[in-house]
Design a protein around this motif. Structure first.
Motif, PDB file in Angstrom:
ATOM      1  N   PRO A  84      -6.732  -5.193  -3.328  1.00 29.85           N
ATOM      2  CA  PRO A  84      -8.181  -4.988  -3.424  1.00 29.85           C
ATOM      3  C   PRO A  84      -8.807  -4.611  -2.082  1.00 29.85           C
ATOM      4  CG  PRO A  84      -7.661  -7.321  -3.423  1.00 29.85           C
ATOM      5  CD  PRO A  84      -6.347  -6.598  -3.528  1.00 29.85           C
ATOM      6  N   PRO A  85      -9.991  -3.998  -2.109  1.00 24.62           N
ATOM      7  CA  PRO A  85     -10.679  -3.641  -0.868  1.00 24.62           C
ATOM      8  C   PRO A  85     -10.998  -4.859  -0.003  1.00 24.62           C
ATOM      9  CG  PRO A  85     -11.656  -2.489  -2.731  1.00 24.62           C
ATOM     10  CD  PRO A  85     -10.706  -3.500  -3.301  1.00 24.62           C
ATOM     11  N   VAL A  86     -11.088  -4.613   1.312  1.00 22.62           N
ATOM     12  CA  VAL A  86     -11.502  -5.630   2.277  1.00 22.62           C
ATOM     13  C   VAL A  86     -12.810  -5.162   2.896  1.00 22.62           C
ATOM     14  CG1 VAL A  86     -10.902  -6.936   4.343  1.00 22.62           C
ATOM     15  CG2 VAL A  86      -9.094  -6.206   2.752  1.00 22.62           C
ATOM     16  N   VAL A  87     -13.843  -6.005   2.850  1.00 17.80           N
ATOM     17  CA  VAL A  87     -15.158  -5.686   3.415  1.00 17.80           C
ATOM     18  C   VAL A  87     -15.370  -6.536   4.655  1.00 17.80           C
ATOM     19  CG1 VAL A  87     -17.649  -5.631   3.011  1.00 17.80           C
ATOM     20  CG2 VAL A  87     -16.067  -5.135   1.120  1.00 17.80           C
ATOM     21  N   PHE A  88     -15.656  -5.893   5.792  1.00 19.10           N
ATOM     22  CA  PHE A  88     -15.988  -6.586   7.033  1.00 19.10           C
ATOM     23  C   PHE A  88     -17.479  -6.433   7.285  1.00 19.10           C
ATOM     24  CE2 PHE A  88     -11.614  -5.046   7.640  1.00 19.10           C
ATOM     25  CZ  PHE A  88     -10.960  -6.192   8.068  1.00 19.10           C
ATOM     26  N   ASN A  89     -18.169  -7.531   7.543  1.00 16.28           N
ATOM     27  CA  ASN A  89     -19.581  -7.491   7.920  1.00 16.28           C
ATOM     28  C   ASN A  89     -19.719  -8.040   9.337  1.00 16.28           C
ATOM     29  OD1 ASN A  89     -22.436  -7.382   7.813  1.00 16.28           O
ATOM     30  ND2 ASN A  89     -22.536  -9.491   7.099  1.00 16.28           N
ATOM     31  N   ILE A  90     -20.091  -7.163  10.287  1.00 15.04           N
ATOM     32  CA  ILE A  90     -20.201  -7.544  11.699  1.00 15.04           C
ATOM     33  C   ILE A  90     -21.679  -7.614  12.062  1.00 15.04           C
ATOM     34  CG2 ILE A  90     -19.507  -6.987  14.055  1.00 15.04           C
ATOM     35  CD1 ILE A  90     -17.302  -5.222  12.884  1.00 15.04           C
ATOM     36  N   THR A  91     -22.159  -8.807  12.414  1.00 13.13           N
ATOM     37  CA  THR A  91     -23.585  -8.990  12.660  1.00 13.13           C
ATOM     38  C   THR A  91     -23.820  -9.974  13.799  1.00 13.13           C
ATOM     39  OG1 THR A  91     -25.676  -9.741  11.652  1.00 13.13           O
ATOM     40  CG2 THR A  91     -23.657 -10.811  10.898  1.00 13.13           C
ATOM     41  N   ASP A  92     -24.979  -9.858  14.445  1.00 10.33           N
ATOM     42  CA  ASP A  92     -25.330 -10.852  15.467  1.00 10.33           C
ATOM     43  C   ASP A  92     -26.612 -11.579  15.107  1.00 10.33           C
ATOM     44  OD1 ASP A  92     -27.392  -9.004  16.050  1.00 10.33           O
ATOM     45  OD2 ASP A  92     -27.317  -9.499  18.180  1.00 10.33           O
ATOM     46  N   GLY A  93     -27.116 -11.361  13.894  1.00  8.88           N
ATOM     47  CA  GLY A  93     -28.396 -11.974  13.559  1.00  8.88           C
ATOM     48  C   GLY A  93     -28.488 -12.407  12.114  1.00  8.88           C
ATOM     49  N   GLU A  94     -29.630 -12.953  11.768  1.00 12.34           N
ATOM     50  CA  GLU A  94     -29.904 -13.440  10.425  1.00 12.34           C
ATOM     51  C   GLU A  94     -30.535 -12.329   9.601  1.00 12.34           C
ATOM     52  OE1 GLU A  94     -31.999 -17.366   8.388  1.00 12.34           O
ATOM     53  OE2 GLU A  94     -31.979 -17.081  10.560  1.00 12.34           O
ATOM     54  N   ALA A  95     -30.168 -12.244   8.326  1.00 10.52           N
ATOM     55  CA  ALA A  95     -30.746 -11.225   7.450  1.00 10.52           C
ATOM     56  C   ALA A  95     -32.261 -11.352   7.417  1.00 10.52           C
ATOM     57  CB  ALA A  95     -30.169 -11.363   6.049  1.00 10.52           C
ATOM     58  N   THR A  96     -32.952 -10.211   7.501  1.00  9.30           N
ATOM     59  CA  THR A  96     -34.420 -10.220   7.490  1.00  9.30           C
ATOM     60  C   THR A  96     -34.992  -9.728   6.166  1.00  9.30           C
ATOM     61  OG1 THR A  96     -34.427  -8.006   8.498  1.00  9.30           O
ATOM     62  CG2 THR A  96     -34.594  -9.900   9.991  1.00  9.30           C
ATOM     63  N   ASP A  97     -34.143  -9.383   5.209  1.00 12.09           N
ATOM     64  CA  ASP A  97     -34.639  -8.800   3.959  1.00 12.09           C
ATOM     65  C   ASP A  97     -34.348  -9.670   2.740  1.00 12.09           C
ATOM     66  OD1 ASP A  97     -31.909  -8.363   4.111  1.00 12.09           O
ATOM     67  OD2 ASP A  97     -31.984  -6.376   3.187  1.00 12.09           O
ATOM     68  N   CYS A  98     -34.046 -10.967   2.958  1.00  9.59           N
ATOM     69  CA  CYS A  98     -33.766 -11.828   1.810  1.00  9.59           C
ATOM     70  C   CYS A  98     -33.757 -13.287   2.245  1.00  9.59           C
ATOM     71  CB  CYS A  98     -32.424 -11.474   1.173  1.00  9.59           C
ATOM     72  SG  CYS A  98     -30.997 -11.876   2.212  1.00  9.59           S
ATOM     73  N   ILE A 116       0.850  -1.186   0.000  1.00 11.66           N
ATOM     74  CA  ILE A 116       0.000   0.000   0.000  1.00 11.66           C
ATOM     75  C   ILE A 116       0.888   1.239   0.000  1.00 11.66           C
ATOM     76  CG2 ILE A 116      -1.771   1.280   1.231  1.00 11.66           C
ATOM     77  CD1 ILE A 116      -2.696  -1.328   2.435  1.00 11.66           C
ATOM     78  N   THR A 117       0.729   2.059  -1.008  1.00 10.10           N
ATOM     79  CA  THR A 117       1.421   3.336  -1.108  1.00 10.10           C
ATOM     80  C   THR A 117       0.393   4.393  -1.504  1.00 10.10           C
ATOM     81  OG1 THR A 117       1.921   3.127  -3.467  1.00 10.10           O
ATOM     82  CG2 THR A 117       3.483   2.116  -1.923  1.00 10.10           C
ATOM     83  N   ARG A 118       0.835   5.645  -1.541  1.00  6.28           N
ATOM     84  CA  ARG A 118      -0.106   6.682  -1.991  1.00  6.28           C
ATOM     85  C   ARG A 118      -0.478   6.490  -3.456  1.00  6.28           C
ATOM     86  NH1 ARG A 118       3.052  11.659   0.835  1.00  6.28           N
ATOM     87  NH2 ARG A 118       4.783  10.243   0.357  1.00  6.28           N
ATOM     88  N   ALA A 119       0.409   5.879  -4.230  1.00  7.42           N
ATOM     89  CA  ALA A 119       0.107   5.610  -5.639  1.00  7.42           C
ATOM     90  C   ALA A 119      -0.738   4.353  -5.801  1.00  7.42           C
ATOM     91  CB  ALA A 119       1.403   5.473  -6.437  1.00  7.42           C
ATOM     92  N   HIS A 120      -0.647   3.429  -4.840  1.00  9.22           N
ATOM     93  CA  HIS A 120      -1.428   2.193  -4.879  1.00  9.22           C
ATOM     94  C   HIS A 120      -2.121   2.032  -3.525  1.00  9.22           C
ATOM     95  CE1 HIS A 120       1.678   1.285  -8.024  1.00  9.22           C
ATOM     96  NE2 HIS A 120       0.576   0.938  -8.666  1.00  9.22           N
ATOM     97  N   ARG A 121      -3.203   2.743  -3.334  1.00 10.57           N
ATOM     98  CA  ARG A 121      -3.928   2.689  -2.069  1.00 10.57           C
ATOM     99  C   ARG A 121      -4.898   1.516  -2.073  1.00 10.57           C
ATOM    100  NH1 ARG A 121      -5.992   8.485  -2.260  1.00 10.57           N
ATOM    101  NH2 ARG A 121      -7.527   8.010  -0.667  1.00 10.57           N
ATOM    102  N   THR A 122      -5.513   1.238  -0.931  1.00 16.10           N
ATOM    103  CA  THR A 122      -6.555   0.224  -0.868  1.00 16.10           C
ATOM    104  C   THR A 122      -7.767   0.822  -0.155  1.00 16.10           C
ATOM    105  OG1 THR A 122      -7.026  -2.089  -0.348  1.00 16.10           O
ATOM    106  CG2 THR A 122      -5.801  -0.851   1.315  1.00 16.10           C
ATOM    107  N   ALA A 123      -8.747  -0.007   0.186  1.00 12.29           N
ATOM    108  CA  ALA A 123      -9.963   0.477   0.841  1.00 12.29           C
ATOM    109  C   ALA A 123     -10.442  -0.550   1.857  1.00 12.29           C
ATOM    110  CB  ALA A 123     -11.070   0.745  -0.188  1.00 12.29           C
ATOM    111  N   PHE A 124     -11.013  -0.045   2.955  1.00  7.42           N
ATOM    112  CA  PHE A 124     -11.625  -0.882   3.980  1.00  7.42           C
ATOM    113  C   PHE A 124     -13.079  -0.441   4.149  1.00  7.42           C
ATOM    114  CE2 PHE A 124      -7.092  -0.707   5.183  1.00  7.42           C
ATOM    115  CZ  PHE A 124      -6.792  -2.059   5.091  1.00  7.42           C
ATOM    116  N   VAL A 125     -13.994  -1.400   4.068  1.00  9.16           N
ATOM    117  CA  VAL A 125     -15.429  -1.121   4.203  1.00  9.16           C
ATOM    118  C   VAL A 125     -15.956  -1.921   5.382  1.00  9.16           C
ATOM    119  CG1 VAL A 125     -17.692  -1.223   3.095  1.00  9.16           C
ATOM    120  CG2 VAL A 125     -15.648  -0.711   1.715  1.00  9.16           C
ATOM    121  N   LEU A 126     -16.548  -1.238   6.359  1.00 13.03           N
ATOM    122  CA  LEU A 126     -17.115  -1.908   7.534  1.00 13.03           C
ATOM    123  C   LEU A 126     -18.633  -1.800   7.484  1.00 13.03           C
ATOM    124  CD1 LEU A 126     -14.138  -1.011   8.485  1.00 13.03           C
ATOM    125  CD2 LEU A 126     -15.023  -1.424  10.778  1.00 13.03           C
TER     126      LEU A 126
END
Length: 285
Positions: A162-176, A6-16
């Motif tokens: 590539p970006p890293v996506v973290f999904n933090i949950t304590d339950g089951e999805a209610t919309d699918c 990771i450099t300023r020319a090659h940055r990445t992304a974190f999605v929580l």
């Protein structure tokens, strides 16, 4: 693959992605005391954001090594941007330039005589705890996919880790349904840069009757305590080799890859470990 520093020319992304449904009012033990899941997750997220800022700090200031997004989901298809100003995504330098809110946390402190005393500490407070309504996880994954798709499509990110996506949950999805969630996760994992596919790490804070913990499971740990743990396993990324040394250190020397980016019934300490492993393993220059 997954070797780009990771450099300023090659940055990445974190999605929580943070579950803010009503069940997050349930209590867990965190930092020596009982607190709600919502409070614990907010504290851990704030700590990670602070750590990301500090990792990007150099003598000339905070360098733009990565972009950050924090989305909360609850209620009826409600997904909220939780960063300052309601921004869906901002650079780490932009976050550092914002005045950091400070909150007071109470922790248990062991005295020299072995007794326990309560102690107040100051901690970063960008993210406030939230717990109300249902769990629109599908919609959160859809929005995460839009963010990461736009990010990966930018020419300056073509060769980035590539970006890293973290999904933090304590339950089951209610919309699918389960297949819809698998499809939404696959659409995220199919995105890529030249250095590899987007990584999706699912962290499920839920108790098991047998008190069993699943933590970065390998293929040999495929005896899941319930159908939802199996679903999260299906939705999660296979972790690249660059993460394996830290995962083995956290799990124990007997752990054998490949590992999946998911957990079930993780303690607060393991949750912190998963977030750190997912964000620290990438090298900065």
């Amino acid at each position: 693959m997954y070797t780009q520093s990771i450099t300023r020319a090659h940055r990445t992304a974190f999605v929580l992605l943070i579950d803010g449904s009503g069940s997050m009012t349930e209590q867990i033990r965190f930092r020596g005391r009982l607190t709600t899941k919502a409070d614990a997750v907010a504290a851990i997220t704030n700590d990670l954001l602070f750590e990301l800022v500090e990792r990007a700090r150099r003598d000339d200031g905070v360098r733009d090594y990565y972009d950050i997004a924090v989305l909360g989901y609850s209620g009826d298809d409600e997904v909220r941007a939780l960063l300052p100003g309601g921004r869906k995504m901002m650079s780490v330098a932009e976050l550092a330039a914002c005045e950091m809110p400070v909150r007071t946390e109470t922790i248990e402190h062991r005295m020299p005589d072995g007794s326990i005393a309560l102690r107040e500490i100051l901690a970063p407070g960008w993210i406030e705890p939230h717990a109300a309504g249902s769990t629109p996880m599908y919609q959160a994954l859809v929005e995460a996919r839009e963010l990461t798709s736009d990010w990966c499509a930018r020419l300056e990110h073509a060769a980035s880790f590539p970006p890293v996506v973290f999904n933090i949950t304590d339950g089951e999805a209610t919309d699918c349904e389960a297949d819809d969630l698998r499809a939404a996760a696959e659409r995220i994992r199919s995105l890529r840069t030249a250095d590899g596919h987007v990584l999706l790490i699912n962290i499920h804070i839920a108790a098991d009757e047998r008190n069993r913990t699943i933590f970065f499971p390998s293929d040999s740990e495929a005896d899941y305590p319930n159908r939802y743990a199996r679903l999260l396993y299906d939705c999660s990324s296979r972790m690249p080799e660059v993460f394996e040394p830290m995962i083995r250190e956290a799990k124990g020397p007997g752990a054998m890859p490949p590992f999946r980016g998911m957990s079930f019934n993780a303690s607060a300490a393991e949750l912190v470990s998963m977030l750190n492993i997912g964000s620290i393993s990438v090298k900065t220059e």
